[in-house]
Scaffold this motif. Sequence first.
Motif, mmCIF file in Angstrom:
data_model
loop_
_atom_site.group_PDB
_atom_site.id
_atom_site.type_symbol
_atom_site.label_atom_id
_atom_site.label_comp_id
_atom_site.label_asym_id
_atom_site.label_seq_id
_atom_site.Cartn_x
_atom_site.Cartn_y
_atom_site.Cartn_z
ATOM 1 N N LEU A 91 45.419 33.536 69.244
ATOM 2 C CA LEU A 91 45.929 34.860 68.893
ATOM 3 C C LEU A 91 44.772 35.739 68.449
ATOM 4 O O LEU A 91 43.888 35.288 67.725
ATOM 5 C CB LEU A 91 46.936 34.755 67.746
ATOM 6 C CG LEU A 91 48.104 33.807 67.964
ATOM 7 C CD1 LEU A 91 48.814 33.531 66.653
ATOM 8 C CD2 LEU A 91 49.055 34.386 68.987
ATOM 9 N N ILE A 92 44.797 36.991 68.875
ATOM 10 C CA ILE A 92 43.803 37.955 68.418
ATOM 11 C C ILE A 92 44.505 38.988 67.555
ATOM 12 O O ILE A 92 45.731 39.107 67.602
ATOM 13 C CB ILE A 92 43.054 38.627 69.601
ATOM 14 C CG1 ILE A 92 44.025 39.360 70.525
ATOM 15 C CG2 ILE A 92 42.225 37.615 70.364
ATOM 16 C CD1 ILE A 92 43.355 40.170 71.612
ATOM 17 N N PRO A 93 43.735 39.749 66.753
ATOM 18 C CA PRO A 93 44.377 40.788 65.928
ATOM 19 C C PRO A 93 45.102 41.810 66.804
ATOM 20 O O PRO A 93 44.820 41.946 67.997
ATOM 21 C CB PRO A 93 43.203 41.447 65.208
ATOM 22 C CG PRO A 93 42.049 40.538 65.360
ATOM 23 C CD PRO A 93 42.298 39.702 66.573
ATOM 24 N N ASN A 94 46.001 42.547 66.204
ATOM 25 C CA ASN A 94 46.716 43.605 66.901
ATOM 26 C C ASN A 94 45.738 44.752 67.172
ATOM 27 O O ASN A 94 45.303 45.418 66.245
ATOM 28 C CB ASN A 94 47.898 44.069 66.053
ATOM 29 C CG ASN A 94 48.841 44.939 66.827
ATOM 30 O OD1 ASN A 94 48.685 45.139 68.025
ATOM 31 N ND2 ASN A 94 49.836 45.462 66.147
ATOM 32 N N ILE A 95 45.399 44.963 68.426
ATOM 33 C CA ILE A 95 44.430 45.979 68.822
ATOM 34 C C ILE A 95 45.185 47.083 69.541
ATOM 35 O O ILE A 95 45.705 46.877 70.631
ATOM 36 C CB ILE A 95 43.330 45.368 69.718
ATOM 37 C CG1 ILE A 95 42.598 44.272 68.948
ATOM 38 C CG2 ILE A 95 42.383 46.447 70.220
ATOM 39 C CD1 ILE A 95 41.623 43.474 69.774
ATOM 40 N N ARG A 96 45.230 48.267 68.911
ATOM 41 C CA ARG A 96 46.009 49.379 69.469
ATOM 42 C C ARG A 96 45.147 50.502 70.039
ATOM 43 O O ARG A 96 45.603 51.252 70.879
ATOM 44 C CB ARG A 96 46.924 49.953 68.402
ATOM 45 C CG ARG A 96 47.963 48.972 67.949
ATOM 46 C CD ARG A 96 48.821 49.571 66.859
ATOM 47 N NE ARG A 96 49.720 48.571 66.348
ATOM 48 C CZ ARG A 96 51.032 48.672 66.401
ATOM 49 N NH1 ARG A 96 51.593 49.734 66.909
ATOM 50 N NH2 ARG A 96 51.789 47.720 65.917
ATOM 51 N N THR A 97 43.904 50.626 69.547
ATOM 52 C CA THR A 97 43.064 51.739 69.974
ATOM 53 C C THR A 97 41.711 51.229 70.462
ATOM 54 O O THR A 97 41.346 50.075 70.204
ATOM 55 C CB THR A 97 42.809 52.715 68.806
ATOM 56 O OG1 THR A 97 42.051 52.029 67.795
ATOM 57 C CG2 THR A 97 44.118 53.233 68.207
ATOM 58 N N GLU A 98 40.971 52.104 71.117
ATOM 59 C CA GLU A 98 39.605 51.754 71.529
ATOM 60 C C GLU A 98 38.754 51.392 70.329
ATOM 61 O O GLU A 98 37.959 50.459 70.382
ATOM 62 C CB GLU A 98 38.949 52.942 72.262
ATOM 63 C CG GLU A 98 39.146 52.932 73.734
ATOM 64 C CD GLU A 98 38.354 54.039 74.407
ATOM 65 O OE1 GLU A 98 37.117 53.898 74.533
ATOM 66 O OE2 GLU A 98 38.995 55.034 74.803
ATOM 67 N N GLU A 99 38.926 52.128 69.244
ATOM 68 C CA GLU A 99 38.157 51.855 68.028
ATOM 69 C C GLU A 99 38.453 50.440 67.520
ATOM 70 O O GLU A 99 37.542 49.702 67.155
ATOM 71 C CB GLU A 99 38.473 52.884 66.942
ATOM 72 C CG GLU A 99 37.644 52.694 65.692
ATOM 73 C CD GLU A 99 37.947 53.733 64.619
ATOM 74 O OE1 GLU A 99 37.606 53.464 63.462
ATOM 75 O OE2 GLU A 99 38.509 54.797 64.946
ATOM 76 N N ASP A 100 39.745 50.054 67.517
ATOM 77 C CA ASP A 100 40.118 48.689 67.126
ATOM 78 C C ASP A 100 39.434 47.664 68.035
ATOM 79 O O ASP A 100 38.969 46.622 67.574
ATOM 80 C CB ASP A 100 41.630 48.480 67.218
ATOM 81 C CG ASP A 100 42.421 49.260 66.193
ATOM 82 O OD1 ASP A 100 41.832 49.737 65.197
ATOM 83 O OD2 ASP A 100 43.654 49.393 66.401
ATOM 84 N N ALA A 101 39.386 47.968 69.327
ATOM 85 C CA ALA A 101 38.779 47.048 70.289
ATOM 86 C C ALA A 101 37.288 46.869 70.011
ATOM 87 O O ALA A 101 36.775 45.745 70.024
ATOM 88 C CB ALA A 101 38.998 47.563 71.712
#
Length: 139
Positions: A91-101
């Motif tokens: 499992l990876i963290p919840n990535i919602r935006t480019e910045e999160d990525a």
Amino acid sequence: MKKFISVITLSLASFMSSAASVSFPEAIDVLAVNGLNNVDGRYLELDQGHNLIEVRYSDLFEASAEDSNWVRSEPLYLYLDFEVASHYQALIPNIRTEEDAYLFIENPMLQLRDAKGDEKQLSLMTHSQLMAKLLLPQQ
């Protein structure tokens, strides 16, 4: 007939010798396992003992209504040692935006959850970090 029995025997032996299986989220592409490139990218059957899994994070983000951007990491490495046969889910963290990525790529961590629900946090290593781990004496 002998060929058929041999194929079944080899299939059963490889099934019984596998220690674990791991499934990966859609944003993680499995590139290689133990140096072999011909792997199923979402679900792996792994042998008992040490396993080196090469992965890459990649996801598509919409910048605007008519534009989108891919965010991709360099190859990352996960070094696992399986002693107990179980199914694991990465499992990876919840990535919602480019910045999160990009934040994830700077410090790539994943959770490995076993069939009982127990979780272990693991770091994904860059090639340089992997070489240092393998070549430098443990302190």
